[in-house]
Write an enzyme that holds these catalytic residues in place. Structure first.
Site, PDB file in Angstrom:
ATOM      1  CG  HIS A  30      -2.182   1.010   1.223  1.00  8.99           C
ATOM      2  ND1 HIS A  30      -1.857   2.336   1.643  1.00  8.99           N
ATOM      3  CD2 HIS A  30      -3.291   0.699   0.647  1.00  8.99           C
ATOM      4  CE1 HIS A  30      -2.966   3.082   1.338  1.00  8.99           C
ATOM      5  NE2 HIS A  30      -4.064   2.200   0.819  1.00  8.99           N
ATOM      6  CG  HIS A  31       1.512   5.603  -2.241  1.00 13.29           C
ATOM      7  ND1 HIS A  31       2.849   5.528  -2.719  1.00 13.29           N
ATOM      8  CD2 HIS A  31       1.617   6.908  -1.872  1.00 13.29           C
ATOM      9  CE1 HIS A  31       3.566   6.736  -2.849  1.00 13.29           C
ATOM     10  NE2 HIS A  31       2.571   7.710  -2.451  1.00 13.29           N
ATOM     11  CB  SER A  32      -0.359   4.770   3.519  1.00 12.95           C
ATOM     12  OG  SER A  32      -0.826   3.371   3.908  1.00 12.95           O
TER      13      SER A  32
END
Length: 58
Positions: A30-32
């Site tokens: 996930h990009h976060s």
């Protein structure tokens, strides 16, 4: 539940192509949790390991 911090690394069956051993690898994050740069560093490090290893499959 919050699953953004989960890293998925998956690989498939190895095969030979043009005299080289190929193994499909998938990385899902996930990009976060991580940046694309970090995934690129991981993939480059993995490739370097395979490049300097004489064999990894018996």
């Amino acid at each position: 539940m919050f699953f953004a911090c989960v890293l998925f690394v998956d690989w498939g069956k190895y095969y030979e192509k043009n005299g080289k051993i190929m193994i499909p690898i998938s990385v899902q994050v996930h990009h976060s949790f991580v940046e694309g740069m970090h995934v690129g560093q991981f993939v480059n490090g993995l490739q370097e390991y395979f490049d300097i290893t004489d064999y990894f499959i018996m």
